[in-house]
Design a protein around this motif. Structure first.
Motif, short mmCIF file in Angstrom:
data_model
loop_
_atom_site.label_atom_id
_atom_site.label_comp_id
_atom_site.label_asym_id
_atom_site.label_seq_id
_atom_site.Cartn_x
_atom_site.Cartn_y
_atom_site.Cartn_z
N VAL A 1 0.94 -1.37 -0.09
CA VAL A 1 0.11 0.01 0.02
C VAL A 1 1.09 0.99 -0.04
CG1 VAL A 1 -1.60 1.29 1.28
CG2 VAL A 1 -1.92 -1.07 1.05
N MET B 1 0.71 4.37 -2.69
CA MET B 1 0.75 5.67 -2.12
C MET B 1 1.93 6.54 -2.78
SD MET B 1 -0.33 5.63 1.78
CE MET B 1 -1.93 5.27 2.18
N PHE C 1 -1.52 16.06 3.31
CA PHE C 1 -2.23 14.75 3.01
C PHE C 1 -2.78 13.99 4.39
CE2 PHE C 1 -2.56 14.10 -1.58
CZ PHE C 1 -1.91 14.96 -1.86
N MET D 1 -5.69 15.49 5.82
CA MET D 1 -6.98 15.36 5.28
C MET D 1 -7.44 13.97 5.81
SD MET D 1 -7.32 14.25 1.09
CE MET D 1 -6.98 12.62 1.20
N PHE D 2 -6.69 13.02 6.11
CA PHE D 2 -7.01 11.68 6.67
C PHE D 2 -7.32 11.91 8.11
CE2 PHE D 2 -4.46 9.59 3.02
CZ PHE D 2 -5.78 9.03 2.43
N MET E 1 -10.92 13.13 8.68
CA MET E 1 -12.19 12.27 8.07
C MET E 1 -12.88 11.74 9.64
SD MET E 1 -10.78 10.55 4.71
CE MET E 1 -11.98 9.38 4.62
N ASP F 1 -14.12 8.67 9.86
CA ASP F 1 -13.91 7.39 9.75
C ASP F 1 -12.62 7.14 10.84
OD1 ASP F 1 -13.15 4.72 9.33
OD2 ASP F 1 -13.84 4.87 7.42
N TYR G 1 -10.60 4.32 10.87
CA TYR G 1 -9.76 3.57 10.21
C TYR G 1 -9.13 4.63 9.17
CZ TYR G 1 -7.90 0.60 6.58
OH TYR G 1 -6.97 0.16 5.69
N MET G 2 -9.97 5.42 8.67
CA MET G 2 -9.20 6.58 7.72
C MET G 2 -8.24 7.55 8.29
SD MET G 2 -9.57 6.05 4.83
CE MET G 2 -10.76 4.81 3.73
N ARG H 1 -4.92 6.09 8.85
CA ARG H 1 -4.03 6.21 7.44
C ARG H 1 -3.35 7.36 7.44
NH1 ARG H 1 -5.71 2.13 8.26
NH2 ARG H 1 -3.51 1.79 8.55
N VAL I 1 0.85 8.12 5.60
CA VAL I 1 1.14 9.05 4.81
C VAL I 1 2.45 9.82 5.36
CG1 VAL I 1 0.52 11.21 3.81
CG2 VAL I 1 -1.28 9.66 3.95
N ILE J 1 5.53 7.30 4.65
CA ILE J 1 6.01 7.54 3.39
C ILE J 1 6.79 8.77 3.29
CG2 ILE J 1 4.67 5.81 2.14
CD1 ILE J 1 3.44 8.34 0.70
N ASP K 1 -4.16 -5.11 8.30
CA ASP K 1 -5.17 -4.09 8.16
C ASP K 1 -6.57 -4.88 7.74
OD1 ASP K 1 -3.77 -2.44 5.42
OD2 ASP K 1 -4.66 -4.50 5.46
N TYR L 1 -8.83 -2.19 12.14
CA TYR L 1 -10.06 -2.54 11.21
C TYR L 1 -11.07 -3.28 12.01
CZ TYR L 1 -7.50 -7.13 11.93
OH TYR L 1 -7.10 -8.34 12.30
N ASP M 1 -12.43 -1.42 14.41
CA ASP M 1 -13.44 -0.54 14.60
C ASP M 1 -14.07 -0.40 15.81
OD1 ASP M 1 -14.15 1.97 13.60
OD2 ASP M 1 -15.66 1.18 12.05
N GLU N 1 -15.51 -2.97 5.95
CA GLU N 1 -14.93 -2.09 6.15
C GLU N 1 -14.73 -0.70 4.83
OE1 GLU N 1 -12.45 -1.71 8.61
OE2 GLU N 1 -13.15 -3.42 9.63
N VAL O 1 -4.99 6.79 -5.44
CA VAL O 1 -4.96 6.22 -4.42
C VAL O 1 -5.78 7.10 -3.15
CG1 VAL O 1 -2.84 6.07 -3.16
CG2 VAL O 1 -4.60 4.28 -2.82
N PHE O 2 -5.04 8.31 -3.06
CA PHE O 2 -5.31 8.89 -1.81
C PHE O 2 -6.69 9.70 -2.11
CE2 PHE O 2 -0.67 10.15 -0.94
CZ PHE O 2 -0.74 9.15 0.38
#
Lengths: 543, 85
Positions: A80, A84, A116, A119-120, A123, A125, A127-128, A131, A135, A138, A309, A348, A350, B12, B47-48
């Motif tokens: 993943v 990205m 970025f 942004m996550f 959110m 959620d 789970y997001m 994430r 970001v 990386i 995940d 996951y 949640d 999910e 993907v983002f």
């Protein structure tokens, strides 16, 4: 620097004792990033592309390594990350910033990564939200590549004392386990992945060490003394010779312990006790056999669920359980069903935030409320039971009704397997005793189940109403509190009245000051970290 | 332009791994591919953006493909969604 630092000593919380001396290897997370004006934006962009290419190669290599060591689904996160890095929006944003603001690549990558991640993080959620960390991960990798602080090549690492702010599973997976002498971290908890790894590998580990990482350098010498809860950087000659003396002593003790392999766990007056080992993954079985444990008293199945995940499939779990029981041959393997929640979390699932997670939605409660999760595991366990001496144990039970509900569910699964003509066996089934409630009704529970295993960590926390992670409470905490010992007595007596057996699988089981008491109480089994097996055997044989 | 709708059944939603796989698949086609959710639109090749839609179980998404191989792209994505999400 080294001079000023000579013999600098820090105290921390011991996760695992033992003593070692060796070279420091620092794992640093965030390189310092400065904003610098540049003249040639094209050259700067080229640097970004170069760093991205190297990052992809690094991630591909990490993926390959992780697939071999922890399985494909746990390794997927590295794939993943590669995707990205190929995201056009992300790369465009970086290049745009370099072009318009005429600034250096490091700064552009870092700011874009934060945007970025923001942004996550924003959110709804959960789970997001998690994430956002990917970001950042990386972006940090790119900055490291850009600034020439390439990742440590673990394959070339000499045996080292790993010093870090904190360690994530993705970092420990990269290390060659044979070349780790000790872990020393600023943060971390006693239940962390690192802590469990240290116990399994029999190496000293300290957490909560208040050291300033900017003052410590890779290549410094360090002495880590788990028993004293101390780390010494750049030790003096005197400190070195002291440490060497202690290390020799420990090695001699270890050598003597090896001679106990194959011997019985029997006191001088002929009483015996089973000594089993606790494990968290299939690969730990090697440590069990190496230390001559009589069986596996606690296989923490939740580690199949953590650090990934998505849920592990029935087939994946079946293969893991089957491999363990087959490797152990005739020896007993007690697998604890999913004990997630409280301090062990996987995004996951949640599970949501809880006011009071230790008293919350966890372990068997999740399994009874979300039967689709439980079914997968029970199917895998029943199927694997056909291949060896497997027992199943359910965590956090507080009532007779729960046991009946579990049994009804197992029966349902049995019917499914029977109809589908899939080979299976109904294993021995027991419960963890880790709440005062279960202790008080252990007479009734003993009639239903095949065995008890006392989880002393949670039982102590719930009985004394003391959160063990809270350092302010240390003065109040007494692991040998009479209340706990009386509870153990009660549980063992109630088990024996019904002809059932009772063991201890919490940390208290390895407490050598209590071994005699456990024998007197009639405890049938102690399940301890693999490196403790022979130490407990030595103690038993001396009684 | 080819268009279809799909209701996510995965517990999910479109999380990291399937999002990555979906992007990989979309990139195999020359057509532009978009995913729409509640008026928000994302490029299925990024993907983002896709993860940023925050698609959860039970939500309906619309997939639009436009270009030379739009037929094949829409068919492949529909098959992927049915099998994985």
């Amino acid at each position: 620097m080294a001079e000023k630092f000579s013999g600098k000593k820090f105290s921390g919380k011991t996760v695992y004792s033992g003593i070692t001396m060796g070279k420091v290897l620092i794992l640093r997370k965030d390189p310092q990033i400065r904003r610098v004006k540049i003249a040639d934006p094209e050259a700067e962009k080229e640097r970004v592309y170069g760093a991205v290419d190297r990052a992809k190669q690094q991630l591909a290599a990490l993926y390959e390594k992780a697939v071999k060591e922890v399985g494909e689904s746990s390794a997927a996160i590295f794939e993943v990350h590669q995707m990205m890095l190929e995201d056009d929006d992300y790369l465009d944003a970086i290049c745009h910033m370099i072009q318009t603001e005429m600034i250096n690549a490091e700064y552009a990558v870092s700011v874009t990564g934060d945007n970025f991640a923001g942004m996550f993080a924003g959110m709804e959620d959960e789970y997001m939200q998690a994430r956002a960390a990917d970001v950042r991960d990386i972006s940090v990798r790119l900055v490291r590549n850009l600034s020439g602080q390439e990742e440590v090549d673990f394959s070339a690492m000499e045996p080292s004392v790993i010093v870090a702010d904190d360690l994530s599973p993705s970092e420990t997976v990269q290390m060659d386990k044979k070349r780790i002498l000790a872990f020393v971290t600023v943060h971390g908890s006693t239940n962390s992945h690192t802590a469990i790894l240290a116990r399994m590998m029999n190496i000293p580990a300290l957490i909560g060490v208040p050291m300033d990482l900017s003052e410590i350098r890779t290549g410094m010498t360090a002495i880590v003394d788990g028993a004293a809860g101390e780390v010494i950087f750049e030790p003096t000659e005197f400190q070195c010779s002291e440490a060497e003396r202690k290390i020799k002593g420990e090695q001699e003790k270890l050598r003597l312990l090896q001679e106990l392999k194959g011997k019985r766990n029997e006191t001088r007056d002929g009483r015996t006790i089973q000594i089993y080992a606790n494990i968290g993954s299939v690969s730990d079985v090697g440590y069990v056999l190496e230390n001559d444990a009589g069986g596996i008293g606690l296989f923490r199945s939740e580690f199949l669920y953590l650090g990934r995940d998505d849920f592990p499939s029935e087939e994946e779990q079946f293969q893991a359980y089957k491999q363990v029981v087959q490797t152990m041959g005739q020896k007993k393997v007690i697998i604890r069903t999913l004990d997630i929640g409280a301090d062990k979390q996987a995004d996951y699932f949640d599970l949501g935030k809880e006011e009071n997670p230790a008293l919350g939605y966890r372990a068997i409660r999740i399994c009874l409320k979300q039967p689709e999760i439980f079914r997968t595991q029970i199917r895998a366990l029943l199927r694997a039971a056909a291949y060896g001496n497997l027992s199943v144990m359910y965590p956090m039970v507080i009532s007779v009704e729960e046991v009946k509900q579990i049994y009804a569910f197992v029966e349902e699964v049995e019917q499914e397997l029977k109809q589908a003509q899939i080979p299976y066996r109904i294993p021995e089934q027991g419960i963890m005793i880790e709440t005062p409630a279960a202790v008080m009704i252990s007479d009734e529970l003993a009639e239903l189940v095949d065995f008890f295993s006392i989880g002393t960590n949670d039982l102590t926390q719930y009985t004394l109403a003391i959160d063990r992670q809270n350092q302010k409470l240390e003065d109040f905490y007494d692991p040998h509190h009479k209340a706990i010992l009386r509870m153990i007595r009660m549980v063992v007596e109630n088990a024996h009245k019904c002809g059932k057996w009772a063991g201890i699988c919490g940390e208290l089981g390895a407490d050598l000051e209590l071994t005699r008491e456990f024998l007197d109480l009639g405890v049938d089994e102690l399940s301890v970290a693999p490196p403790m097996v022979l130490k407990v055997r030595e103690k038993v044989r001396g009684i | 332009m080819k268009e279809f709708t799909y209701v996510i059944t995965d517990q999910e939603g479109i999380h990291a791994r399937p999002a990555g796989e979906l992007v990989k698949l979309a990139k195999e086609f020359t057509s532009s591919v978009c995913v729409l959710k509640e008026g928000k639109k994302a490029d299925a090749k990024k993907v983002f953006g896709l993860m940023g839609l925050g698609v959860k179980k039970g939500m309906e998404i619309t997939v639009q493909a436009e270009g030379e191989d739009e037929e094949a792209a829409a068919a492949a994505l529909e098959k992927f969604l049915k099998e994985n999400l």
